[in-house]
Design an enzyme around this catalytic site. Structure first.
Site, PDB file in Angstrom:
ATOM      1  N   LYS A   1     -44.491  38.924 102.262  1.00 14.62           N
ATOM      2  CA  LYS A   1     -43.848  39.757 101.233  1.00 14.62           C
ATOM      3  C   LYS A   1     -42.848  40.649 101.961  1.00 14.62           C
ATOM      4  O   LYS A   1     -43.202  41.687 102.512  1.00 14.62           O
ATOM      5  CB  LYS A   1     -44.913  40.608 100.542  1.00 14.62           C
TER       6      LYS A   1
ATOM      7  N   CYS B   1     -39.828  52.484 113.822  1.00 14.37           N
ATOM      8  CA  CYS B   1     -41.171  53.086 113.874  1.00 14.37           C
ATOM      9  C   CYS B   1     -41.400  53.762 115.212  1.00 14.37           C
ATOM     10  O   CYS B   1     -42.043  54.796 115.301  1.00 14.37           O
ATOM     11  CB  CYS B   1     -42.234  52.035 113.608  1.00 14.37           C
TER      12      CYS B   1
ATOM     13  N   GLU C   1     -42.304  62.275 110.311  1.00 16.13           N
ATOM     14  CA  GLU C   1     -41.445  61.121 110.585  1.00 16.13           C
ATOM     15  C   GLU C   1     -40.259  61.199 109.633  1.00 16.13           C
ATOM     16  O   GLU C   1     -40.414  61.164 108.412  1.00 16.13           O
ATOM     17  CB  GLU C   1     -42.209  59.815 110.366  1.00 16.13           C
TER      18      GLU C   1
ATOM     19  N   GLU D   1     -49.335  49.221 111.010  1.00 20.56           N
ATOM     20  CA  GLU D   1     -48.371  49.795 111.952  1.00 20.56           C
ATOM     21  C   GLU D   1     -47.521  50.759 111.139  1.00 20.56           C
ATOM     22  O   GLU D   1     -46.723  50.344 110.311  1.00 20.56           O
ATOM     23  CB  GLU D   1     -47.564  48.644 112.571  1.00 20.56           C
TER      24      GLU D   1
HETATM   25  P1  NAD Z   1     -43.118  51.433 102.280  1.00 20.74           P
HETATM   26  O1  NAD Z   1     -44.198  51.627 103.271  1.00 20.74           O
HETATM   27  O2  NAD Z   1     -43.419  51.824 100.880  1.00 20.74           O
HETATM   28  O3  NAD Z   1     -42.653  49.880 102.280  1.00 20.74           O
HETATM   29  C1  NAD Z   1     -42.995  48.951 103.269  1.00 20.74           C
HETATM   30  C2  NAD Z   1     -43.394  47.635 102.626  1.00 20.74           C
HETATM   31  O4  NAD Z   1     -44.533  47.850 101.791  1.00 20.74           O
HETATM   32  C3  NAD Z   1     -42.321  47.021 101.710  1.00 20.74           C
HETATM   33  O5  NAD Z   1     -42.372  45.614 101.804  1.00 20.74           O
HETATM   34  C4  NAD Z   1     -42.785  47.456 100.331  1.00 20.74           C
HETATM   35  O6  NAD Z   1     -42.329  46.610  99.302  1.00 20.74           O
HETATM   36  C5  NAD Z   1     -44.289  47.365 100.476  1.00 20.74           C
HETATM   37  N1  NAD Z   1     -45.032  48.193  99.525  1.00 20.74           N
HETATM   38  C6  NAD Z   1     -44.634  49.323  98.881  1.00 20.74           C
HETATM   39  N2  NAD Z   1     -45.590  49.781  98.062  1.00 20.74           N
HETATM   40  C7  NAD Z   1     -46.634  48.932  98.175  1.00 20.74           C
HETATM   41  C8  NAD Z   1     -47.935  48.884  97.600  1.00 20.74           C
HETATM   42  N3  NAD Z   1     -48.350  49.792  96.728  1.00 20.74           N
HETATM   43  N4  NAD Z   1     -48.761  47.892  97.988  1.00 20.74           N
HETATM   44  C9  NAD Z   1     -48.377  46.973  98.886  1.00 20.74           C
HETATM   45  N5  NAD Z   1     -47.147  46.954  99.448  1.00 20.74           N
HETATM   46  C10 NAD Z   1     -46.287  47.928  99.105  1.00 20.74           C
HETATM   47  O7  NAD Z   1     -41.848  52.198 102.815  1.00 20.74           O
HETATM   48  P2  NAD Z   1     -40.520  52.672 102.038  1.00 20.74           P
HETATM   49  O8  NAD Z   1     -40.834  53.284 100.715  1.00 20.74           O
HETATM   50  O9  NAD Z   1     -39.573  51.546 102.047  1.00 20.74           O
HETATM   51  O10 NAD Z   1     -40.008  53.804 103.032  1.00 20.74           O
HETATM   52  C11 NAD Z   1     -40.539  55.112 102.916  1.00 20.74           C
HETATM   53  C12 NAD Z   1     -40.799  55.728 104.280  1.00 20.74           C
HETATM   54  O11 NAD Z   1     -41.722  54.911 105.005  1.00 20.74           O
HETATM   55  C13 NAD Z   1     -39.587  55.805 105.205  1.00 20.74           C
HETATM   56  O12 NAD Z   1     -38.832  56.939 104.960  1.00 20.74           O
HETATM   57  C14 NAD Z   1     -40.238  55.835 106.561  1.00 20.74           C
HETATM   58  O13 NAD Z   1     -40.634  57.148 106.887  1.00 20.74           O
HETATM   59  C15 NAD Z   1     -41.464  54.984 106.394  1.00 20.74           C
HETATM   60  N6  NAD Z   1     -41.291  53.600 106.926  1.00 20.74           N
HETATM   61  C16 NAD Z   1     -41.864  53.308 108.116  1.00 20.74           C
HETATM   62  C17 NAD Z   1     -41.695  52.037 108.653  1.00 20.74           C
HETATM   63  C18 NAD Z   1     -42.281  51.660 109.979  1.00 20.74           C
HETATM   64  O14 NAD Z   1     -41.804  50.731 110.616  1.00 20.74           O
HETATM   65  N7  NAD Z   1     -43.311  52.313 110.417  1.00 20.74           N
HETATM   66  C19 NAD Z   1     -40.952  51.078 107.980  1.00 20.74           C
HETATM   67  C20 NAD Z   1     -40.388  51.405 106.731  1.00 20.74           C
HETATM   68  C21 NAD Z   1     -40.577  52.671 106.228  1.00 20.74           C
END
Ligand code: NAD
Length: 480
Positions: free
Chosen positions: A177, A286, A382, A252
């Site tokens: 996904k 990250c 972060e 992660e």
């Molecule tokens: P997120 O964690 O919501 O999204 C990451 C993945 O999870 C995406 O594929 C998303 O579609 C999926 N996802 C979202 N809600 C979900 C749910 N309820 N159940 C299962 N999967 C779900 O991140 P975001 O909203 O895109 O970004 C928000 C913040 O997260 C950023 O500002 C940053 O601080 C952090 N982030 C961290 C990383 C990392 O590599 N550690 C990566 C992206 C974002």
């Protein structure tokens, strides 16, 4: 988008390009804000079909495919990725806003993951265990079965390489996904996997919203292991959903990774790392180094030299391939600008100039702050944007307390010429990776990676990832 050789508005399920029942979602170019296409809005029914297809592929033959053959397929796929590096880089640059050079490095890393895990597939060994008289005991490393992979938008290709690459090498069938903001290279990867001879159903891709496709995958009882990279809040939600099915999860979740600069540091070597580790991929990494801790004796010098570098940073559209591109979305731009406002009580030691930029693009000004204590919100949270804080310390004890003084523990680095100090700090820093006189070690697909504390748990990359994608079985034979 002319670089695409496939229709991105479908899911890939059981080897077939399949539209989603709920239709499509719009796709934007972060460099300009323009709508550039549409992707499938996968949801629960597409996830169901993908998990079924993966199960059928797993039990229908993939689980009996010799490890060497799985490895060959992955290596062939690695070659196809290598041949497609330029188009993959262009697709990623348009989709994610990454400067071309950085997007290209991700595609090269994806090829390298496939080479590494392709080569490792038939070297995943069990053990024999000395036991009671009359027994032979050994272990088998078996695939979990169907693995779910929820990938964020910041490094789609690298994260697919380290997660899906390792899971396939270990013999699992996967449901991927990708993030709704960045799924084009995931679809391209899946198409190349078909061409490399990966059997239908062994890799399925369901693009869609997190709350729909992501939530459905995390809660699916047919999934045997989940691998998630992203925010802490979503990681917790994924883990809670998986817990209902007692499914293991690798998380992660990012960090607030420090670099510790001591008075005896080789500053010429350190400087590019100090800045690049904060602004690479517009800080949306990250393992970004968002805290620079500097011994008081060199504090002014480090701040001044970092500020010079910030002033020279060029920000612009991904295809112009400058130092910093836009952030991923208007939402992320708003979040990062919100963090900058929370730094109003600090000093702006330097800020890169935003020149003549496309009006609708999601640009933020790379900013270096000073004057923060270790407990300031910008030194604790972060930010996921090109923002760093520089904080002074007096001695080693204070440096360690500052470095370990957040909820996170992903990466840390030490800049010092003193060997004994390097060894002490390598032990006392709370982090999944510690770098001595470098930062990030060039990505290192061979190097186990993961966090402690709110940075997550489980390890990716290297052989550790392969162990995580297997269940260990102990066989005890009594033969007298
Ligand atoms: P997120 O964690 O919501 O999204 C990451 C993945 O999870 C995406 O594929 C998303 O579609 C999926 N996802 C979202 N809600 C979900 C749910 N309820 N159940 C299962 N999967 C779900 O991140 P975001 O909203 O895109 O970004 C928000 C913040 O997260 C950023 O500002 C940053 O601080 C952090 N982030 C961290 C990383 C990392 O590599 N550690 C990566 C992206 C974002």
């Amino acid at each position: 988008m002319k670089e695409l050789w496939f229709d991105p508005s479908n899911c890939l399920i059981g080897g077939e390009w399949t539209p989603a029942a709920a239709g499509t979602l719009p796709l934007y170019d972060p460099s300009t804000g323009e709508e550039i296409g549409a992707i499938a809005r996968g949801g629960a029914s597409e996830v169901d079909a993908a998990v079924d297809a993966a199960r059928r592929a797993f039990e229908g033959g993939w689980n009996r495919t010799p490890a060497a053959e799985r490895g060959r397929i992955l290596m062939r796929l690695g070659k196809l990725v290598e041949e497609a590096v330029d188009s993959l880089a262009m697709i990623e640059a348009r989709d994610v806003g990454k400067p071309l050079k950085q997007a290209r490095a991700d595609a090269v890393a994806l090829a390298r993951y496939l080479e590494f895990y392709g080569g490792a597939a038939d070297k995943l060994l069990g053990e024999t265990i000395p036991y009671l008289d009359g027994y032979t005991v050994y272990t088998l490393r078996e695939p979990h079965g169907v693995t779910g992979h929820i990938v964020p938008w910041n490094y789609p290709m690298q994260i697919i390489g380290r997660s899906v690459g390792a899971a396939l090498a270990a013999g699992n069938a996967c449901v991927l996904k990708p993030a709704e903001d960045a799924c084009l290279t995931a679809l391209a990867f899946a198409d190349l996997a078909k061409a490399a001879g990966l059997p239908d159903g062994v890799l399925n891709v369901v693009p869609g919203l997190g709350a729909e496709a992501g939530a459905a995958l995390s809660a699916h009882p047919g999934v045997n292991h989940l691998s998630f990279t992203g925010s802490v809040a979503t990681g917790v939600a994924v883990q809670i959903a998986a817990a209902a099915n007692v499914v293991p999860v690798t998380l992660e979740l990012g960090g607030k990774s420090p670099q510790l600069v001591f008075g005896d540091a080789d500053l010429e070597t350190a400087l590019p790392f100090l800045v690049n580790a904060g602004i690479q991929n517009a800080g949306q990494t990250c393992s970004a180094s968002s805290r620079i801790l500097v011994q008081a004796s060199r504090y002014d010098e480090v701040l001044e030299r970092m500020a010079e570098r910030y002033a020279a940073l060029r920000v612009g559209p991904a295809v112009r391939d400058l130092d910093v591109g836009p952030v991923i979305s208007a939402k992320q731009q708003g979040l990062v600008n919100g963090w900058l406002e929370r730094g109003a009580d600090l000093e702006v030691a330097a800020q890169a100039r935003l020149g003549d930029l496309p009006e609708g693009g999601y640009y933020v000004a790379p900013t270096l702050f000073s004057g923060a204590g270790g407990d300031h919100i910008l030194a604790q949270s972060e930010i996921f944007g090109p923002v760093q804080v520089v904080i002074p310390f007096e001695d080693e004890e204070e440096a360690v307390a500052l470095a370990n003084g957040t909820d996170y523990g992903l990466v840390a680095s030490v800049w010092s010429r003193e060997g004994a100090r390097q060894m002490r700090l390598a032990r006392s820093l709370r982090a999944g990776q510690v770098f001595l006189n470098n930062y990030g070690a060039g990505g290192g697909v061979e190097l186990p990676f993961g966090g402690i504390g709110k940075s997550g748990h489980g390890r990716e990359k290297g052989f550790e990832a392969l162990y995580g994608f297997t269940a260990l079985k102990t066989v005890a034979a009594y033969h007298g």
